[in-house]
Design an enzyme around this catalytic site. Structure first.
Site, PDB file in Angstrom:
ATOM      1  N   CYS A 150      -3.733  -0.930   4.413  1.00  0.00           N
ATOM      2  CA  CYS A 150      -2.793  -2.014   4.710  1.00  0.00           C
ATOM      3  C   CYS A 150      -2.573  -2.185   6.208  1.00  0.00           C
ATOM      4  O   CYS A 150      -2.563  -3.315   6.713  1.00  0.00           O
ATOM      5  CB  CYS A 150      -1.470  -1.777   3.976  1.00  0.00           C
ATOM      6  N   TYR A 151      -2.389  -1.092   6.941  1.00  0.00           N
ATOM      7  CA  TYR A 151      -2.263  -1.204   8.390  1.00  0.00           C
ATOM      8  C   TYR A 151      -3.538  -1.759   9.031  1.00  0.00           C
ATOM      9  O   TYR A 151      -3.466  -2.674   9.858  1.00  0.00           O
ATOM     10  CB  TYR A 151      -1.944   0.164   9.009  1.00  0.00           C
TER      11      TYR A 151
END
Length: 347
Positions: A150-151
């Site tokens: 996600c990052y």
């Protein structure tokens, strides 16, 4: 109509995959499995998934998952490889863990404690490379796909256009990103209880210790065409969902603000899920809540000679489950945005 199974359906990412599949016109939701929650009715854990609330979660096994056209694997890191290697080659397997994201064995062993399993096509279709191509090309017809972290999704999409266009330098990239608590999964952890999180922010994985660091570095290196160095500091924010990534990189000498913005405009002009906001409008997580969208803004800080690019995403949708469904669509020839929410929920 295809059938899709979800391994790890009781977790946040797995449940989000189920939510999106229920809205997909070409998918029938098949087996829903879990480990510790096997035997539990899904509605007890995810009552928002009303159409399948009465389904009882099955144990996660190859026998249960086999026979589906697509298998989404939303399990803790290190658990996907064993399942994937036992599934037939004609089954499309989409892994939401880290097992197949990295292409360097040393990077894997530096951050994970399981054997290196290899590399699959990377499920971030909008990510531009130094040669002008995008990762979308690798996903068409793929039968094994690794969903990005996600990052790395927010950070890489924020930075890649400038690196690929040669308007920013790949060395000395600095990233500070805030994430909601769902990014840590559903397991109970003392630092994630309400009393610890509400009204507070805290850093973690400081000094290059976060497992997404090598993935970010790899993506930026691919975009630039030469080695990138990045300082990544994640922080925990008092919200359930969302990531806001603030990135800075050195501008190439002589580059002006118009040239900088033009690089991002070219990269994302035709992308349905990545939006460069009008000048002066900055991303915030509330605008992309529940959607498969990434909002980005970029500017040149002439005083420091650095380009600032900020991205907002929902870590569970575009940051995980949405990317998985988007990748499935590309792999199987469906419209890329089919089944994906293209508007956020506000307020």
């Amino acid at each position: 109509m295809i059938t899709a199974a979800v391994a790890g359906a009781s977790g946040y990412a797995g449940a989000e995959i189920v939510r999106l599949l229920l809205a997909h016109p070409d998918v029938e939701v098949g087996a829903l499995t879990a480990s510790g929650n096997a035997g539990v009715r899904l509605g007890e854990l995810a009552p928002h998934l009303q159409p399948v609330a009465d389904r009882v979660l099955e144990p996660t096994s190859v026998q249960t998952l086999a026979g589906h056209d697509v298998v989404f694997v939303a399990l803790p890191h290190g658990h996907s490889a064993t399942i994937a290697e036992q599934l037939p080659d004609d089954v499309t397997v989409i892994d939401c863990g880290a097992d197949f994201r990295l292409d360097d064995e040393q990077d894997w062993t530096d951050y994970y404690d399981t054997p290196f399993a290899g590399t699959w096509p990377y499920g971030l279709p909008e990510l531009v490379r130094a040669d002008g191509g995008k990762h979308r090309d690798d996903l068409v017809g793929a039968r094994r796909i690794a969903v990005p972290g996600c990052y790395p999704t927010a950070v890489s999409l924020a930075l890649a256009p400038g690196l690929a266009a040669g308007v920013t330098e790949p060395e000395d990239v600095v990233v500070v990103a805030a994430s909601g608590t769902s990014g840590a999964g559903r397991s109970s952890k003392p630092h994630l209880i309400g009393a610890e999180v509400m009204g507070a922010m805290s850093p973690y994985g400081v000094g290059g210790g976060h497992r997404h660091t090598p993935e970010i570095r790899r993506n930026l290196t691919r975009a630039a065409g030469r080695a990138s160095t990045v300082s990544f500091t994640p922080t925990l924010a008092p919200m359930p969902r969302g990531i806001l990534a603030t990135t800075t990189s050195r501008a190439v000498a002589g580059v002006d603000a118009a040239t900088v913005r033009a690089a991002w405009e070219r990269a994302y002009a035709d992308e349905p899920c990545v939006h460069l906001l009008p000048e002066g409008q900055w991303p915030h997580t509330g605008s992309v809540l529940g959607s498969n969208l990434v909002h980005i803004q970029v500017t040149l800080d002439e005083h420091s000679g650095r380009v600032i690019a900020i991205a907002a995403e929902d870590n569970l949708t575009k940051g995980t489950a949405g990317a998985a469904v988007q990748s499935m669509n590309l792999a199987l020839g469906f419209p890329e945005t089919s089944g994906l929410p293209m508007t956020g929920v506000a307020p």
